[in-house]
Write a protein that holds these residues in place. Structure first.
Motif, PDB file in Angstrom:
ATOM      1  N   UNK A   1      43.985  46.748  54.255  1.00 58.27           N
ATOM      2  CA  UNK A   1      43.850  46.715  52.797  1.00 58.27           C
ATOM      3  C   UNK A   1      44.453  45.421  52.261  1.00 58.27           C
ATOM      4  N   UNK A   2      43.671  44.691  51.458  1.00 54.31           N
ATOM      5  CA  UNK A   2      44.143  43.441  50.871  1.00 54.31           C
ATOM      6  C   UNK A   2      44.356  43.645  49.371  1.00 54.31           C
ATOM      7  N   UNK A   3      45.518  43.232  48.876  1.00 55.49           N
ATOM      8  CA  UNK A   3      45.800  43.322  47.444  1.00 55.49           C
ATOM      9  C   UNK A   3      46.275  41.979  46.909  1.00 55.49           C
ATOM     10  N   UNK A   4      45.520  41.401  45.984  1.00 57.54           N
ATOM     11  CA  UNK A   4      45.846  40.087  45.418  1.00 57.54           C
ATOM     12  C   UNK A   4      46.003  40.211  43.901  1.00 57.54           C
ATOM     13  N   UNK A   5      47.079  39.633  43.371  1.00 59.23           N
ATOM     14  CA  UNK A   5      47.308  39.616  41.928  1.00 59.23           C
ATOM     15  C   UNK A   5      46.745  38.324  41.343  1.00 59.23           C
ATOM     16  N   UNK A   6      45.850  38.445  40.358  1.00 61.25           N
ATOM     17  CA  UNK A   6      45.276  37.289  39.673  1.00 61.25           C
ATOM     18  C   UNK A   6      45.756  37.282  38.231  1.00 61.25           C
ATOM     19  N   UNK A   7      46.208  36.134  37.780  1.00 59.12           N
ATOM     20  CA  UNK A   7      46.710  35.982  36.415  1.00 59.12           C
ATOM     21  C   UNK A   7      45.806  35.010  35.659  1.00 59.12           C
TER      22      UNK A   7
END
Length: 413
Positions: free
Chosen positions: A62-68
């Motif tokens: 599972x990949x989790x990336x935070x984009x702002x």
């Protein structure tokens, strides 16, 4: 992995680890409990339907990336590798639909926080506690939707102008609420109807039929789990009342029985202690414990319909377990019904909606005994659904119905 491959303990552990990984990602980035619940249920469905590229489910995949965004808005992008791209021409039936992508992956974009101040939540690795937290959040959301619905109708009743326009708006809002309720109810069903545990030598199945198809979360609930010594415990609860409050009451009773059991309370004391803890609500219940090594069965009752034994050979027999339920005068079990299941025996536990559809309980029990004997040789899930359909061929009195089946195959060597 194909649909024909069996569910193993490794599979179950993998799914639990996957659920814990998703919850940790959501908590770390401030995703709301409601969205977290939908994401976890959606990933669980994909896992159990064997869409995952790594199965048993591998949480490391599972990949989790935070984009702002430049304006400061934050989005958590969760990617789950799949065996092949999802078929968008068919309904996915997921509580939270992933973004349409061509790659073999399920991708979700969730509103998040750059620096979340997360309140204390249940340990993501404690699946039971985390599911309970998510369920309560979804129930609170349902309560909020119902309050909005009532407020809108109240406003409509108070005005004498623009009746037609407001009526149209009310119908549109009702349709929106019905769609929202349908999504929430599907999520609640996943959380409220736990999958059967894996018990060597025992086959388990369940069939649930709500009285109202638009409100499938009534007060008929069940819980089943395996104790540390290998004993299987099953609890069937029928809470008095209707709607979300009734569901919450039934959930409180099932969780109380589970907690008391894990704390070491004997079977004969469970109903009485549950009544002392859950003052202000009424429910009948039946608690069954089966030793899969010997077939020894013990039943503790609390005003609930008796279990039905369908032996591999011979006549059917009801197994009464006397007692009074939660909220009734002098609650508690007055005796334990003990028997021993033989290989091939089928045990049925149910709520009163199964035998009261024609308004006569005695007639209903006779019909259930006959139907159970007629269909006992069918595959368990088919037998349960066929029995319910047979019992509900004529419905004069509607009520929620739960029918659980326990087929004892004998101790596994």
């Amino acid at each position: 992995m194909t649909a024909e491959q069996p569910v193993t303990s490794a599979t179950t552990d993998g799914v639990l680890a996957l659920r814990a990984r998703l919850r940790s990602l959501c908590d770390e980035h401030g995703v709301s409990i409601e969205l977290r619940a939908r994401l976890v249920q959606s990933a669980t469905i994909l896992a159990r339907e064997h869409h995952l590229a790594a199965y048993p489910a591998d949480p490391a995949a599972v990949d989790g990336q935070l984009r702002v965004e430049p304006g400061g808005a934050a989005t958590l992008v969760v990617t789950l590798p799949l065996v092949e791209p999802l078929d968008r021409t068919r309904p996915l039936n997921l509580p939270l639909l992933p973004e349409p992508v061509d790659a073999p992956a399920a991708v979700w974009h969730l509103p998040a926080q750059v620096e979340p101040q997360v309140a204390v939540r249940a340990d993501p690795a404690d699946d039971q506690a985390a599911t309970d937290l998510e369920l309560r959040a979804l129930l609170a959301r349902t309560d909020s939707l119902e309050r909005e619905h009532l407020q809108l109708k109240h406003e409509l009743a108070e005005t004498n102008s623009g009746v037609v326009a407001m009526y149209v708006e009310l119908e549109e809002r009702d349709e929106q609420l019905r769609r929202a309720h349908a999504v929430i109810f599907r999520e609640l069903e996943d959380a409220l109807r736990p999958p059967p545990p894996v018990v060597p030598g025992v086959e388990l199945g369940v069939h649930y039929r709500p009285a109202d198809r638009d409100a499938p979360t009534g007060g008929d609930l069940y819980d089943w789990f395996v104790l540390a010594d290998g004993t299987l415990q099953i609890t069937v609860v029928d809470a008095v009342g209707h709607g979300v409050t009734c569901t919450r009451n039934a959930l409180n009773v099932t969780h109380t029985i589970r907690t008391l059991t894990l704390d070491g309370y004997p079977l004969e004391d469970l109903v009485r202690r549950a009544a002392e803890i859950n003052e202000g609500l009424m429910a009948t219940l039946l608690v069954a414990r089966l030793d899969p090594r010997t077939g020894a069965l013990r039943l503790a009752g609390g005003g609930h319909p008796p279990a039905l034994l369908v032996p591999g050979t011979g006549d059917t027999a009801y197994l009464p377990a006397k007692g009074r339920g939660v909220g009734f005068p002098v609650p508690g079990s007055t005796g334990i019904n003990t028997t021993v299941l033989a290989p091939g025996d089928l045990l049925l536990l149910y709520t009163d909606g199964l035998v009261e559809s024609r308004g006569d309980v005695d007639e209903g029990e006779l019909r259930l005994s006959s139907a159970a004997k007629a269909y006992a040789d069918q595959p368990l899930d088919l037998a349960l659904s066929t029995i319910v359909a047979d019992m509900h061929d004529i419905v004069l009195y509607t009520d929620d119905t739960v029918l659980l089946g326990v087929r004892f195959r004998g101790a596994m060597t």
